[in-house]
Design an enzyme around this catalytic site. Sequence first.
Site, mmCIF file in Angstrom:
data_model
loop_
_atom_site.group_PDB
_atom_site.id
_atom_site.type_symbol
_atom_site.label_atom_id
_atom_site.label_comp_id
_atom_site.label_asym_id
_atom_site.label_seq_id
_atom_site.Cartn_x
_atom_site.Cartn_y
_atom_site.Cartn_z
ATOM 1 N N GLY A 263 0.809 -1.208 0.000
ATOM 2 C CA GLY A 263 0.000 0.000 0.000
ATOM 3 C C GLY A 263 0.837 1.250 0.000
ATOM 4 C CG ASP A 264 3.616 4.127 1.550
ATOM 5 O OD1 ASP A 264 4.363 4.744 0.767
ATOM 6 O OD2 ASP A 264 2.970 4.677 2.448
#
Length: 480
Positions: A263-264
Amino acid sequence: MSLCSKSFRINVFEIFSIIVLVGSFSLRIGESKNVQVLKKDSKIDYSALNCRKHSALLTDFGGVGDGKTLNTKAFQSAIANLSQYASEGGAELIVPPGKWLTGSFNLTSHFTLFLHKGAVILASQNESDWPLIAPLPSYGIDQNLTDGRFSSLIFGMNLTDVVITGNNGTIDGQGAPWWDKFKNGLYKATRPFLIELMYTNELQISNITLTNSPFWHVHPVYCSNVVVQGVTILAPVEVPNTDGINPDSCTNVRIEDVYIVSGDDCIAVKSGWDQYGIKVGMPTQHLIIRRLTCISPDSATIALGSEMSGGLQDVRIEDITAINTESAVRIKTAPGRGGYIKDIFVRRMTLKTMKYVFWVSGAYKTHPDDGYDPNALAEIKNINYRDIVAENVTIPGSLTGYANDPFTGFCISNVTMTLSEEAAKELSWNCTDIKGVSKNVTPKPCNLLTEQATDCSFPEDKLPIETIQMKTCSAKEVFL
């Protein structure tokens, strides 16, 4: 199941059999409560920086792999016992198949943690099993997180010769409660990493799966001679700050053959934050990243920064695949960072469904507190990209420097980008306060990247970390 699904999670086969082991160990170890079975002389070979003379099982120190019993004391007891062999050929702790619930524990020098296939180290979801520790000197204390930070699940400091490996065992951070609490603004301390080693020389992390970390997954900081190889990292794509691998103020690092869904940023290269990073002054340098596959719809394949106040230099990136990822190799900094990002070399990238291909920003404005110097500007120069094919691209390039201190020395060559249907709604290239050159780039770049006759450079020499020869070691095989 799609890797990019918001319900993305890892399924682990249930372990029903009891682990057993018979045979001699070179250590005197306590009697296990579990029945033990081992085929005589059966071993699994693996590659490591160094092999160990001594070996033991986690079950020999009271470990119970039922997914419910807390094994923190078993890990701590095993490592404390094995640490006495550091000067006698080192020691290897074998984690058998099973689910081994644990809180934080610290590693020791001349030590290997080996996870068998089917072994799952499960992080405790009880915060009391994660002690608070001192802030990192190059980051200070975030003004919004005044209680400091939680220790990582697997931690170590001031160590030499540490190996975390296996034949694709798993370390599961079980991060959902941490993510929910962070989303609701309920933390006064920084969430824990899955693996963090500080001030460590000779570190290897290889052939394991890491998943669902409360925060970043792998964080070597103030380390040297680091190899991360054959690692799979999986986190839900909608959860922020689940970075894959973040080398931070490290020298001589090799990251290769890794697969990351996050997610990053899949990989974020760092060296400290604002005045704290400037004071410590430890750059990340002599780093090679190759054969990375990344999926990260909301972030970068590889981020350089934004916390880069100690400097980033001599970073070599090659043979990269990114799918459904926001950006490729992104440079991000801000007034107050100071430091530098220079001598960056990128080649052979295959990109599919990207918002940005080239993205450089001097306006990433997060700060730990108000003590930074707004006149401390980063030096950005000698940034080279070549041999890139990108499909379904929304924005080919957005490069923005400082008005009175432009970013210089950009070179982009042999790049073909096919635009998405959305791209017509966006400005194709946006370049402000940068200087550089280009060759054979489609769509045609901005006027600040003037046409030249030669390709961008990529070093021909090898970094010292590339020449390290791994040894063939073995771990006793445990059967269900």
